[in-house]
Write an enzyme that holds these catalytic residues in place. Structure first.
Site, mmCIF file in Angstrom:
data_model
loop_
_atom_site.group_PDB
_atom_site.id
_atom_site.type_symbol
_atom_site.label_atom_id
_atom_site.label_comp_id
_atom_site.label_asym_id
_atom_site.label_seq_id
_atom_site.Cartn_x
_atom_site.Cartn_y
_atom_site.Cartn_z
ATOM 1 N N SER A 101 0.821 -1.206 0.000
ATOM 2 C CA SER A 101 0.000 0.000 0.000
ATOM 3 C C SER A 101 0.861 1.264 0.000
ATOM 4 C CB SER A 101 -0.948 -0.041 1.198
ATOM 5 O OG SER A 101 -1.917 0.973 1.136
ATOM 6 N N ASP A 240 -2.433 6.191 -3.566
ATOM 7 C CA ASP A 240 -1.312 5.551 -2.864
ATOM 8 C C ASP A 240 -0.736 4.454 -3.745
ATOM 9 O OD1 ASP A 240 -3.390 3.725 -2.617
ATOM 10 O OD2 ASP A 240 -2.796 3.073 -0.623
ATOM 11 N N ASP A 242 -0.941 1.252 -4.120
ATOM 12 C CA ASP A 242 -1.771 0.251 -4.795
ATOM 13 C C ASP A 242 -3.108 0.827 -5.245
ATOM 14 O OD1 ASP A 242 -2.842 0.451 -2.220
ATOM 15 O OD2 ASP A 242 -3.425 -1.666 -2.159
ATOM 16 N N ASP A 244 -5.779 2.061 -3.843
ATOM 17 C CA ASP A 244 -7.082 1.788 -3.237
ATOM 18 C C ASP A 244 -7.519 2.940 -2.328
ATOM 19 O OD1 ASP A 244 -5.385 1.393 -1.088
ATOM 20 O OD2 ASP A 244 -6.232 -0.547 -0.507
#
Length: 445
Positions: A101, A240, A242, A244
């Site tokens: 993340s 961010d 990833d 999400d």
């Protein structure tokens, strides 16, 4: 106590347990065995962000899954929500995202999705934890799985995200600064906004394996703020690593967090008759100002413990379709099964187009009350069970009664106690937080 799974999958420093190639292979074996259900040919979709360690861990997972008889579909660097979407659309039995993340490149993680595209339940994770401790049952030579890469996965995701908006909505005339954190959405997100007509100024789109989240992205928005003002953009969006979660910046360079975004989308959808559940789901960390704003709109705020998976669980239980976290996870369950920063950004941009107002007017839905969060590191033991800490917490709750909130919780990933207070009186909030932090430090000294 769980040894491998934390609040969002398995995460850690690369090449240190549990984030080693050996453990990744075992996770592939264990998760694969757990989802070998029925007599159909089983399949897992594997995606990753742009971390250097993704190559190593991906190959280890492929070895683990194929060894127990699962076929593997590899899609390369893709946002986490894309893996959730592809898992469901491909009728796969399991989805895996390799990402830590918003963490630096030297960390990595393994996130798992079930065949329905949702993150795994505590029960599923417990079963996989157990299988990690026993000898795996390997497939016989004739039933070892195959691995295949597909090239059109990014296009499938881009099409799905754009479908969340009516065809009449266009972004023509909007200048958008988009920070992709040198992460998983470095290619897909700029394409989405460009195809809808926006003038895109893209930053954080040159990943090299080690620059993910490095002075860019949703947790380091200074570059985004500077670029929005310098380029005369209408709005800025930071994802961010990833993709999400998101953070938004208005045309003046001011940050807009997840609470403001939830307030905007929730209130707008309610006026349009699209909001389900009579309110919004957020965590205990969301600002009291959001709760008061929603109450003024005739809506309620339902709170859960920290973690987007718990937000989603409550959304499913209560029939809500808007939820998220202050940190920028936005779950819009009419369109996705997990947080999706690109999708949420599109909803914000659609509101901006419809309102014909500057972002600075539209996005600041309420004035947040003063909120302070401090972390106290401890070496061991259970400081929240110490009588002096309990007494300090009780005193803090009494001081804030009716005028604020107090949230004390241990970190799910580090030996930290997180102390958060909020209220109308900033001085009192700071006094309460410092008093409890001092009690925790004394108890663990």
């Amino acid at each position: 106590m769980r040894k491998f799974f934390g609040t969002d999958g398995i995460r850690g420093l690369t090449n240190k347990a549990p984030m080693t190639a050996e453990v990744a292979m075992r996770v592939g074996m264990a998760a694969g065995a757990h989802f070998l259900r029925g007599d159909h040919k089983h399949r897992v979709v594997i995606g990753k962000d742009t971390r250097l360690s993704g190559y190593m861990l991906e190959n280890a997972l492929v070895a683990g899954f194929t060894s127990v008889g699962m076929d593997v579909v590899q899609v390369g660097p893709m946002p986490t929500p894309a893996i959730a979407m592809l898992t469901r659309s491909m009728r796969a039995d399991l989805g895996v995202m390799l990402s830590a993340s918003h963490n630096p490149y030297y960390d990595n993680g393994i996130k798992l999705f079930g065949p329905d595209g949702y993150k795994l339940s505590d029960e599923d994770e417990a079963q996989i934890e157990h299988l990690l401790t026993v000898e795996p049952v390997l497939a016989d030579p004739a039933h070892i799985g195959r691995a295949k890469r597909i090239d059109d996965a990014r296009g499938r995701y881009i099409h799905a995200v754009k479908q969340s908006l009516p065809e009449s909505v266009r972004l023509d005339g909007l200048r958008i600064v988009l920070d992709c954190a040198n992460g998983a959405a470095y290619n897909s997100a700029p394409t989405v906004f460009w195809e809808l007509g926006a003038d895109v100024v893209a930053i954080g789109v040159e990943p090299n394996g080690t620059n993910i989240n490095d002075k860019c992205g949703s947790t380091a928005p200074a570059l985004l703020q500077e670029t929005v003002v310098a380029s005369g953009a209408d709005i800025g969006v930071a994802l961010d690593g990833d993709a999400d979660r998101l953070i938004v910046v208005d045309e003046k360079g001011k940050l807009v967090d997840g609470d403001q975004i939830m307030g905007l989308i929730g209130a707008s959808w309610a006026r349009q008759g699209r909001l389900k559940g009579g309110g919004v789901v957020a965590t205990v960390m969301s600002n009291l100002g959001l709760e008061r704003f929603l109450e003024g709109e005739g809506l309620r705020l339902e709170r859960t413990k920290v973690g987007d998976r718990y937000v989603l669980e409550r959304m499913k239980e209560g029939g809500f379709n808007v939820g998220g976290e202050q940190s920028g996870h936005m779950i819009l369950s009419d369109h996705a099964t997990t947080g999706d920063g690109t999708l949420a950004a599109l909803q914000v941009l659609a509101e901006l187009v419809a309102a014909e107002k500057p972002a600075s007017e539209l996005l600041h839905q309420f004035d947040p009350v003063p909120q302070l969060l401090k972390n106290v590191r401890f070496a061991g033991g259970k400081p929240l069970e110490n009588k002096d800490v309990i007494a300090a917490i009780a005193e803090g709750e009494a001081a804030l009664n009716g005028r604020g909130r107090l949230v004390i919780r241990p970190s799910g990933t580090e030996p930290l106690i997180r102390v958060m207070a909020e209220g109308d009186d900033a001085g009192e909030v700071e006094r309460v937080v410092d008093m409890i932090c001092d009690a925790v430090r004394t108890a663990t000294a």
